[in-house]
Motif scaffolding. Structure first.
Motif, PDB file in Angstrom:
ATOM      1  N   GLY A 108      15.179   6.177  38.651  1.00  6.39           N
ATOM      2  CA  GLY A 108      16.474   6.773  38.326  1.00  6.39           C
ATOM      3  C   GLY A 108      17.562   6.135  39.140  1.00  6.39           C
ATOM      4  N   ALA A 157      20.529  10.528  41.228  1.00  5.69           N
ATOM      5  CA  ALA A 157      19.974  11.240  40.079  1.00  5.69           C
ATOM      6  C   ALA A 157      19.170  12.461  40.502  1.00  5.69           C
ATOM      7  CB  ALA A 157      19.102  10.293  39.270  1.00  5.69           C
ATOM      8  N   ILE A 164      17.681  11.246  35.263  1.00  4.44           N
ATOM      9  CA  ILE A 164      19.115  10.972  35.223  1.00  4.44           C
ATOM     10  C   ILE A 164      19.836  12.298  35.291  1.00  4.44           C
ATOM     11  CG2 ILE A 164      21.021  10.167  33.767  1.00  4.44           C
ATOM     12  CD1 ILE A 164      19.078   7.992  32.754  1.00  4.44           C
TER      13      ILE A 164
END
Lengths: 254, 280, 304
Positions: free
Chosen positions: C43, C47, C213
């Protein structure tokens, strides 16, 4: 024991720190400088010698307590080395007790070495040994433990600068807390009287451990008084450590 | 778990409080406190206070107030002059210590000359203030009964800027109390001239009347004595003093009226009597 | 079989600067890591990777959800007994030597002196610090610190290893060595969970990957399933052809200075375009295969 592992590590960190030796050096240096101060005095040189010596040791050992206490605990959090400890099967209680034990050991070594040099110095310059000073050193050690526990409490939630300010402030207040009792009699408003009383019993009363004068002037010191002071100190330290654990358990480590 | 720990903390801190209570009952805690045996002088302390002179002065002052009101410490006045000297050296413009210190020295400790010394120092360091010499004058007058000193102090106070007219009256009164009647009369005359309220004017008038009377009384007393020496009796009336050439003129009171004369006893009385004066 | 790591409905928020509201960081994370897997946690920065890991270690308290490590609740002390952890940008006590650090770590696990001695030596060899163990940590290079950090994570021979951004700051040699070490640990049956913000770190080694995310898992599965490792398209850079000639030859594309950049989807097409360029006496200056990046996925997810 895990607590001992943390204690050992804390001790190791403290004694490998240059500032620790610098403070020790200054303590000893000022204790020795009492020789020159005593030369300026007319008569009763031993009293001046002991006054200045004990005061220097008091002052610098308090500095050691504040400095190492805040520095070691905060650095652990700031530098994130605490992740390495708390991601292991270690409770927050074990961490606090380990830190405290390590700091207590450090202070014991610091105080003992200063005291030893003081006695040596006293013996060399005056040819006498003042065993009563041991009473002062004993109570001073308890005072140092209170200071270091205070620094543990503060650095468990605050920044080192604020922690230093809090600890130094409480140390100074603790030295003159006895005035609260007199102060109280001058307050007319009941509410402020309650506050003064509450503060008097809640804040650390460090003056109880300051027997420099009594020791040097060979004034009477009853066993009961010393015992009460020691018991007070021990219970107070226990209370502070419990508080540190309470705060520390709540603390999230971002 | 957390609740239990908090409970433990409560229990421990209460125990610590209880032990503190126990300790205080065991030790005569406050009686032990002695006066500063050695307080460095102001100059040394200025160095030692590392630029926090005013703060150190404040702390010492607050401490001194607490200490000097602890009545059970019997030797507490031993070092008082040194302590207030140091406080006022550290911060010479800090006015309260002069006043409070002199109260403690004088009213509590009965050391009035010391109190006056402190107040004179206050006046030296604060030339725009009249209160120090005014207070000092009071101690000199009321407690030391040193009229000369009181006169000097009130005079100095009166000459400070913005000194209230009251002080000038005190000064004049001191002069009068020392029988310096001509000087006192001049002073009161001055006060009367500069008075801008009725009370001051009345007061000045009363004093002038009284001083005038005292002067005349002294004059007449001497004249009557002289008359008695010559004629073996008191004059039948005051006019006789002029007739016999002892006095060129018979004095009258401040308002130009005759005094009352008793030929029997040979004494003079004023028409007005300001009682507070005749206690003299 | 019991999962090595099982995270269900994990939510976590931080108070805002003035504590007036809470900013959500994790918005419901679910993932399962089977024993013996290398699991990549991918990520962009911010995130929620480190937050997830801290929740797993009990350094942070989740707002909601639960985490089980080898079947034990992550709040229990026991759950950390078989866990090795390497923090992001590890920092260790400067005044300790590498050996002292490992000894200290061994003590924290309550290992006996003999066991400690044996394991310290083993891990020193494993991470390639054998012979350099008396160096003070304050004097170590970044690479050595990373190895020392790995060594302390391995001291008690953990079943599950959690590594937060282990590749960051490593040189290519270091990356290769770390990759080899992780693979050898996998072969001895350990589970490795590691986070990274760089897709390439995941390649050639992870069994499964989760992409996080904005505090949400957007994809989870085999890396191949998630990201086509093949080239997405090619870019041909053509020189020496003016715009009109290029248009006539069917070489439409973006003009930059006197170059044309042509987007081409397949290899066949690449060949035909090259022939077209040659037919108008042009020259191929460069051919760039464009791969799918984490950023592409990220942009795609954000665009949704």
């Amino acid at each position: 024991m895990k607590i001992l592992a943390i204690a050992r590590n804390t001790f190791r960190e403290a004694v490998r720190n240059k500032v620790f030796y610098l403070l020790l050096f200054f303590g000893v240096f000022f204790a020795f400088s009492s020789r020159f101060v005593s030369m300026l005095s007319v008569g009763d040189q031993q009293k001046v010698l002991m006054d200045v010596g004990l005061a220097s040791i008091h002052f610098f050992s308090v500095l050691v307590a504040i400095f190492t206490g805040i520095n070691l605990v905060y650095k652990e959090i700031e530098k994130k080395t605490i992740y390495n400890i708390l991601s292991k099967p270690i409770t927050r209680l074990e961490f606090v007790l380990g830190k405290f034990t390590g700091l207590a050991l450090t202070l014991l070594v610091a105080l003992a070495s200063m005291a030893l040099l003081f006695f040596l110095f006293l013996f060399v310059t005056t040819g006498s040994f003042a065993p009563r000073c041991l009473i002062f050193f004993g109570l001073l050690y308890i005072e140092l433990l209170i200071i270091t526990s205070l620094s543990l409490v503060f650095s468990s939630f605050s920044t080192p600068i604020l922690s230093s300010i809090f600890t130094v402030t409480l140390y100074l207040v603790g030295q003159v807390l006895w005035t609260f009792q007199e102060f109280k009699t001058r307050l007319h408003e009941p509410f402020s009287r309650y506050v003064a009383t509450a503060l008097y019993y809640l804040l650390p009363n460090l003056d109880k451990f300051n027997v420099k004068n009594e020791v040097v002037m060979e004034m009477e010191l009853s066993g009961g008084r010393l015992l009460a002071a020691a018991a007070y100190g021990v219970v107070y330290v226990a209370a502070l450590l419990t508080l540190a654990v309470v705060i520390f358990r709540r603390r999230e480590l971002n | 778990m957390q609740a239990k720990t908090i409970a433990l903390f409560m229990a421990l801190i209460l125990t610590a409080g209880a032990l503190q209570f126990h300790y205080d009952t065991q030790v005569e805690y406050f009686a032990e406190r002695q006066a500063f045996v050695t307080l460095p002088d102001g100059k040394t302390l200025k160095v030692l206070s590392f630029g926090y002179r005013n703060l150190v002065a404040d702390f010492l002052f607050i401490w001194a107030i607490q200490f000097y009101s602890a009545t059970h410490i019997t030797n507490r006045f031993d070092y008082i002059e040194n302590i207030f000297d140091v406080i006022t050296d550290l911060n010479p413009r800090f006015k309260a210590p002069y006043l409070v210190g002199s109260w403690i020295m004088g009213l509590e400790g009965g050391r009035y000359r010391m109190a006056i010394r402190l107040l004179e120092k206050g006046a030296r360091n604060n030339p725009e203030e009249w209160i120090f010499e005014y207070d000092a004058g009071f101690y000199a007058y009321r407690d030391l009964k040193d009229l000369e000193l009181a006169e000097k102090l009130f005079k100095q106070a009166a000459e400070r800027p913005n000194a209230p007219p009251l002080i000038r009256r005190k000064w004049a009164h001191m002069v009068y109390m020392q029988d310096n009647l001509d000087y006192a009369f001049r002073l009161w005359k001055e006060i009367e001239r500069s008075a801008d309220d009725q009370l001051s004017r009345d007061s000045a008038f009363h004093h002038l009347y009284q001083i005038d009377f005292e002067r005349d009384k002294q004059l007449l007393k001497r004249a009557i004595g002289e008359f008695r020496r010559r004629f073996g009796r008191n004059p039948a009336e005051l006019a006789e003093l002029r007739v016999r050439g002892i006095l060129k003129e018979i004095p009258r009171d401040y308002q130009g009226r005759d005094y009352r004369y008793d030929p029997e006893s040979g004494t003079i009385k004023a028409r007005r009597n300001y009682k507070w004066k005749s206690s003299y | 079989m019991m999962a090595a790591i099982e995270i269900q409905g994990l939510e976590k928020s931080y108070p805002s600067t003035f504590g007036t509201r809470r900013i959500p960081v994790l918005r419901g994370i679910n993932l399962t890591v089977e024993p013996g897997q290398i699991y990549g946690f991918l990520g962009p920065n911010g995130a929620g990777k480190t937050t997830t890991i801290k929740c797993m270690l009990g350094l942070l308290r989740p707002d909601r959800g639960n985490i089980r490590l080898l079947g034990r609740d992550s709040n229990s002390l026991e759950s950390r007994r078989h866990l090795g952890f390497l923090p992001e940008n590890p920092y260790f006590y400067e005044y300790l030597t590498i050996r002292e650090l490992l000894g200290f770590t061994g003590r924290l696990f309550g290992m006996s002196p003999a066991e400690r001695k044996r394991r310290v030596e083993e891990v020193l060899r494993q991470v390639g610090l054998w012979g350099r163990e008396e160096t003070k940590l304050g004097k170590c290079s970044k690479g050595m610190i990373q190895r020392a950090g790995l060594a302390q994570a391995l001291v008690q021979d953990p079943e599950v290893l959690i590594l937060d951004e282990p590749f960051s700051g490593l040189d290519p040699v270091g990356r290769k060595e770390l990759r080899d070490l992780v693979l050898s640990l996998k072969h001895s049956g350990r589970t490795i969970f590691f986070s990274s913000h760089i897709l390439q770190d995941m390649e050639l080694m992870v069994d499964r990957v989760a992409i996080i995310i904005n505090g949400r898992l957007v994809r989870e599965g085999h890396l191949d399933e998630l990201i086509s490792r093949s080239v997405r398209h090619y870019e041909l850079v053509v020189e020496g052809v003016d715009e009109k000639a290029a248009a006539r030859a069917g070489l439409s594309g973006e003009r930059r200075d006197n170059r044309t950049i042509i987007r081409v989807e397949t290899l066949e097409e690449v060949n035909s375009k090259i022939r077209a360029v040659q037919s108008v006496s042009g020259r191929i200056a460069a051919m760039i295969p464009v791969k799918l990046t984490l950023e592409d996925i990220f942009m795609r997810e954000v665009g949704k």
